[in-house]
Design an enzyme around this catalytic site. Structure first.
Site, PDB file in Angstrom:
ATOM      1  N   GLU A 226       3.707   4.434   5.945  1.00  0.00           N
ATOM      2  CA  GLU A 226       5.160   4.657   5.953  1.00  0.00           C
ATOM      3  C   GLU A 226       5.534   5.912   6.751  1.00  0.00           C
ATOM      4  O   GLU A 226       6.159   6.847   6.237  1.00  0.00           O
ATOM      5  CB  GLU A 226       5.713   4.697   4.516  1.00  0.00           C
ATOM      6  CG  GLU A 226       5.534   3.356   3.813  1.00  0.00           C
ATOM      7  CD  GLU A 226       6.330   3.188   2.513  1.00  0.00           C
ATOM      8  OE1 GLU A 226       6.896   4.159   1.999  1.00  0.00           O
ATOM      9  OE2 GLU A 226       6.374   2.041   2.023  1.00  0.00           O
TER      10      GLU A 226
ATOM     11  N   GLN B 128       0.701  -2.546  -7.562  1.00  0.00           N
ATOM     12  CA  GLN B 128      -0.608  -2.009  -7.272  1.00  0.00           C
ATOM     13  C   GLN B 128      -1.595  -2.586  -8.279  1.00  0.00           C
ATOM     14  O   GLN B 128      -1.185  -3.291  -9.206  1.00  0.00           O
ATOM     15  CB  GLN B 128      -0.563  -0.494  -7.348  1.00  0.00           C
ATOM     16  CG  GLN B 128       0.356   0.138  -6.296  1.00  0.00           C
ATOM     17  CD  GLN B 128       0.163   1.647  -6.154  1.00  0.00           C
ATOM     18  OE1 GLN B 128      -0.713   2.255  -6.754  1.00  0.00           O
ATOM     19  NE2 GLN B 128       1.019   2.254  -5.355  1.00  0.00           N
TER      20      GLN B 128
ATOM     21  N   GLU C 250       1.943  -3.680   1.440  1.00  0.00           N
ATOM     22  CA  GLU C 250       2.523  -3.346   0.130  1.00  0.00           C
ATOM     23  C   GLU C 250       3.551  -4.420  -0.192  1.00  0.00           C
ATOM     24  O   GLU C 250       4.479  -4.641   0.599  1.00  0.00           O
ATOM     25  CB  GLU C 250       3.177  -1.960   0.123  1.00  0.00           C
ATOM     26  CG  GLU C 250       2.165  -0.830   0.134  1.00  0.00           C
ATOM     27  CD  GLU C 250       2.784   0.555   0.009  1.00  0.00           C
ATOM     28  OE1 GLU C 250       3.861   0.690  -0.602  1.00  0.00           O
ATOM     29  OE2 GLU C 250       2.167   1.500   0.547  1.00  0.00           O
TER      30      GLU C 250
HETATM   31  O1  AHR Z   1       3.646   1.743  -4.058  1.00  0.00           O
HETATM   32  C1  AHR Z   1       4.437   2.863  -4.299  1.00  0.00           C
HETATM   33  C2  AHR Z   1       4.927   3.525  -3.020  1.00  0.00           C
HETATM   34  O2  AHR Z   1       5.767   2.651  -2.346  1.00  0.00           O
HETATM   35  C3  AHR Z   1       3.882   3.874  -1.998  1.00  0.00           C
HETATM   36  O3  AHR Z   1       3.287   5.098  -2.250  1.00  0.00           O
HETATM   37  C4  AHR Z   1       4.659   3.932  -0.739  1.00  0.00           C
HETATM   38  O4  AHR Z   1       3.889   3.606   0.385  1.00  0.00           O
HETATM   39  C5  AHR Z   1       5.793   2.953  -0.973  1.00  0.00           C
HETATM   40  O5  AHR Z   1       7.014   3.491  -0.649  1.00  0.00           O
END
Ligand code: AHR
Length: 518
Positions: free
Chosen positions: A200, A371, A322
């Protein structure tokens, strides 16, 4: 009036449109599986996990320490380890996330007692004692049988720091860094198949403009070097959701310097200020969450188009590195820990995404759900020595035979499911010819009130026997708790019959079904 009538007649008489008209309420959905037109494989990396130093994702989630009373192998909790192996976890992305762009790898090697204690500035301002560092993560990946996808620090680290980290992990014995690795307990180098050039960069990774991020990516990527004869997939920091300009500029200005580029998209029922609860929601929230999930299809399509402009041969992979649901944290939990429950709704978010991913395997070759444990849309939740598998875990289990199988394109004609302004097809599906030779077909009925009858025409698929498993529950927010861990769990499914190349399936309301045709 007459003109309006003839316009309508013209539309209805168009054969193409008549064919696309979705079945009306009550009519069966129809699906054709094109076994005769195989698409690129469903890369096992699409089942990737993401484990960040965030909340109890690492500490408590996978690592309890060698002296813990919680059953563990060398400090890694056994229950979580076994559960990850059972779903054949192929990839784990680490150490972040936002954490990665402030991570200095040297702080996480050497004697644990001497490791630097830092503040986790992104996630809750808590102390980070670096008990889990490079050795602990890389060894864990090996124990799980997963490929490590390590994200480097572009945000506030130097290119030399990144280069030395890669050398430390991969260099054969002989160099000073390899000797240091050996003195820290690991003589043989680890395999490093995937490496992220920051995370990011448009946000917590440095708030960069895409033009600047592209230049920085070119620079950092240059110094990520592997030992002779080895290759690492270099993955550029990707866009946020529908920021197509990011992908365009990165591909145009830096595409030659990387092998993959990410994109991050989270399903948030409302907005960042008030996201919505993980449980205790109504049908409007069910529908808006699922309708927002299927936006993933458009996002991948549009990013892939930008990539096609510069890379028509599809050398560069797209990775949704993600994805998942992001709700308000559970009441009473630390707001910076992103701990949320996980319900049947999350199971459907997962299966819908797998169906979407199957439609894009020409470009999409990786994904990492956010996650793995205790954070956001987790596979597992832990509490002391207790662990529970979430409905999301069970969808990863149902679909695991998709890994590296050949995608068989499907056409789905289904009525719409509507609630308030939220609309999506009631039935979603995908199919894969697995490496085991069987055809695996995932089916989802998003309607929480009505079953769906589905007639599936199998073109180029032969099979005599069919078995199935189903995931459903009585309530839309049904979930597993430490006291009741099996409320949402797969069961045998007997609602499918196969005759003369046609499958007839009755999907209960709000269900995910996996059929295996052999
Ligand atoms: O997954 C949580 C956060 O979401 C991560 O650290 C970031 O990459 C995203 O904004």
């Amino acid at each position: 009036m007459r003109m309006m009538f003839s316009a309508i007649a013209l539309v209805l008489s168009s054969p193409a449109l008549a064919q696309q008209a979705p079945p009306v309420d009550g009519a069966p959905a129809t699906i054709t599986v094109h076994g005769d037109k195989p698409a690129p494989k469903f890369d096992k990396r699409i089942f990737g996990q993401f484990a960040e130093h965030l909340g109890t994702g690492i500490y408590g989630g996978i690592w309890v320490g060698k002296g813990s009373r919680i059953p563990n192998i060398n400090g890694y909790r056994t229950d979580v380890l076994d559960a990850l192996k059972a779903i054949r976890t192929p990839v784990i992305r680490w150490p972040g996330g936002c954490f990665a762009d402030e991570y200095h790898w040297r702080e996480g090697i050497g004697a644990p007692a001497k490791r630097e204690v830092k503040i986790n500035t992104n996630w809750g301002g808590v102390t980070e004692d670096n008990a889990v560092g490079t050795h602990e993560f890389m060894n864990y990946s090996e124990m799980v049988g997963a490929e490590p996808y390590v994200s480097g620090n572009v945000g506030n680290g130097a290119p030399s720091e990144m280069a030395e980290w890669v050398e430390y992990m991969t260099s054969p014995t002989g160099s000073t860094l390899a000797k240091e690795r050996a003195s820290n307990g690991r003589k043989a180098p680890w395999k490093l198949p995937m490496f992220g050039i920051g995370n990011e960069l448009w946000g917590c990774g440095g708030n960069m403009r895409p033009e600047y991020a592209a230049d920085v990516t070119r620079r950092y990527s240059t110094f990520v070097k592997m030992p002779e004869g080895q290759r690492v997939m270099k993955i550029a920091s990707g866009a946020n959701a529908d920021d197509y300009n990011w992908t365009d500029v990165m591909m145009r200005d830096a595409g030659a310097q990387f092998d993959g580029i990410g994109v991050h998209y989270y399903t948030i029922p409302y907005d960042w200020a008030k996201k919505g609860a993980a449980t205790g929601f109504d049908e409007d929230q069910w529908a808006r969450t699922l309708a927002k999930t299927v936006k993933m299809d458009d996002y991948i399509t549009e990013h892939a188009k930008r990539m096609d402009k510069y890379d028509p041969g599809k050398r560069v992979a797209l990775l949704v590195d993600e994805w998942g649901t992001w709700y308000d944290q559970e009441p009473g939990s630390h707001p910076g820990f992103l701990y949320q429950q996980n319900s049947l709704r999350d199971a459907l978010v997962t299966s819908l995404n797998f169906d979407i991913f199957a439609r894009h395997t020409d470009r999409l070759r990786g994904a990492n759900i956010a996650q793995m444990v205790n954070v956001l849309q987790a596979m597992m939740l832990t509490d002391g020595n207790r662990m529970v598998r979430t409905p999301t875990y069970w969808v990863f289990d149902l679909y695991k035979d998709y890994q590296d199988g050949v995608v068989l394109p499907v056409d789905v004609q289904s009525r719409w499911y509507n609630k308030n302004q939220w609309t999506l097809k009631a039935v979603s599906a995908s199919a894969v010819r697995g490496v085991d030779g069987a055809v695996h077909m995932g089916l989802t009925n998003v309607d929480p009130n009505q079953p769906a009858t589905v007639s599936v025409k199998l073109d180029g698929v032969t099979g005599a026997g069919i078995t199935g498993r189903i995931l459903t529950a009585s309530a839309i927010d049904a979930h597993n708790t430490f006291d009741a861990p099996d409320v949402v769990k797969p069961a045998a499914f007997n609602g499918a019959t196969l005759a003369n190349g046609t499958l007839t399936v009755t999907l209960p309301a709000k269900s995910v079904v996996m059929l295996d045709i052999r």
